[in-house]
Design an enzyme around this catalytic site. Sequence first.
Site, PDB file in Angstrom:
ATOM      1  N   HIS A  14       0.846  -1.201   0.000  1.00 53.92           N
ATOM      2  CA  HIS A  14       0.000   0.000   0.000  1.00 53.92           C
ATOM      3  C   HIS A  14       0.876   1.243   0.000  1.00 53.92           C
ATOM      4  CE1 HIS A  14      -3.247   2.781   0.887  1.00 53.92           C
ATOM      5  NE2 HIS A  14      -4.077   1.795   0.602  1.00 53.92           N
ATOM      6  N   HIS A  15       0.412   2.281  -0.708  1.00 49.68           N
ATOM      7  CA  HIS A  15       1.204   3.506  -0.803  1.00 49.68           C
ATOM      8  C   HIS A  15       1.337   4.198   0.549  1.00 49.68           C
ATOM      9  CE1 HIS A  15       3.413   6.403  -2.999  1.00 49.68           C
ATOM     10  NE2 HIS A  15       2.785   6.272  -4.141  1.00 49.68           N
ATOM     11  N   ALA A  16       0.450   3.912   1.485  1.00 51.06           N
ATOM     12  CA  ALA A  16       0.610   4.462   2.832  1.00 51.06           C
ATOM     13  C   ALA A  16       1.848   3.902   3.507  1.00 51.06           C
ATOM     14  CB  ALA A  16      -0.629   4.155   3.677  1.00 51.06           C
ATOM     15  N   ASN A  72       6.099   8.528   3.229  1.00 52.26           N
ATOM     16  CA  ASN A  72       6.032   9.233   1.958  1.00 52.26           C
ATOM     17  C   ASN A  72       6.583  10.645   2.113  1.00 52.26           C
ATOM     18  OD1 ASN A  72       4.243   7.651  -0.226  1.00 52.26           O
ATOM     19  ND2 ASN A  72       3.493   7.174   1.827  1.00 52.26           N
TER      20      ASN A  72
END
Length: 463
Positions: A136-138, A306
């Site tokens: 997941h990009h999180a 991120n």
Amino acid sequence: MERLTGLDASFLYLETGTQHLHVCALLILDPSSGDYSFENFKAELGRRLPLIPQMRRRVYEVPFNLDHPVWVEDQNFDLDYHIRRIGIAAPAGRRELAELVGDIASRPMDRDRPLWEMSVVEGLDDGMVAVICKYHHAAVDGITGTNMMMHLCDLEPHAEKTPPAEEWQPEPSPNDWELLAKAVIKFPTKAGIVGMVPKTLGMVAGFAQRRRKDKAGMALPFSAPRTPFNLAITPHRAVAFTEAELGAVKEIKSAFGVKINDVVLTVVAGVLRAYLAKHDELPDRSLVASVPVSVHESSRHTAGINKVSTLFARLGTDIADPVQRLLQVAEDNRGAKEEHDLIGADFLQDWSKYAPPNTFQLAARVYSSLKLAERHPVVHNLVVSNVPGPPMPLYFLGVRVTGMYPFGPVFHGAGLTVTVLSNNDDLDFGFIACKELVPDVAELADAVPGVVDELLTAARKLG
């Protein structure tokens, strides 16, 4: 326990049933390079998990979503859930493997577990083994994802990485009342958003001053022409992948005095120009790409995963000559980079920390269900991401890597993403799209070698 930053959490808030915000990577491995078996592969992954503690933590939401969620260690962590063995029906070549990657990318992730999966694919017609990684990009961005992979990779087939000796014991689950109390205490700090307003206005004034001096700048959002892939997306994904010789790209870069990223964007532009012209959909104006920019080195923020900003780049798809297109892209990118520096490395992170979870999630659902992406001007046509990768051969859990193809998320209104990763002597291209909007995505990947050759021929004529 660690709280997600606003930017990390936003990838959870903006996810809907059709807009999946995970990223994937396809690794092609040569099993003849080591003593490969699925059992050995899985055991080695389990042995190295202590080196990557984030792979055993999951998202835990604050009651009533009064604050951003926290990462907690999963007390029920089960490696068997996260790594799976898949057989593929013969003949199993690139197209069949791409179809499988697209199918895996089409499924949302289970937020009650750590947000990663690996599918090991055996039975490919060339004898190779594929690993489809999904995060997941999180939990990862381009840089942190690459760093995570480095803990699973070595420079030789039988290298020893020694994890901590003590047995892993998960931390206790957080107390909901404690999380709720902290959220209430922290709530007044949300008023800090007021301080972002003058900062933003000052940035806009700086842009206006540059433009009055006729200085080139980045493309403006909402200025992109509409194409067939600039509509609301479905949950279904189509995938294709290919590679180009890194040496050829560097030769083009040196001949024309540009950057590798300029060449990458020009190659993508050439592919899109040919594709849209074939379908009689080529706009008169240039397509605009959203280009993620890592700010890990320049951000003042230490927390979070991120650390990324973005700039909007004109691709020059309205220019027929590939050399003129490359030179124009390079010139535009210089101006875009200057304006991006005016924004600052932390602009997105500073704004996102004030993101109210319930409001963001509701807005994302409404935007998705009403297909609002089709009712306003196009923000950008696609995402193009260029991620630096390993400059040397790697062994993933003891097995030689021959290809490493990345696939980012696609978004409502921009149903195509191209991600490029340098891998030893290659540039590996991953194309992912909403299946209904770009059903023939393989045509894009197939066109890459010809576009690179065209630029390389022009570069060699200069000599």
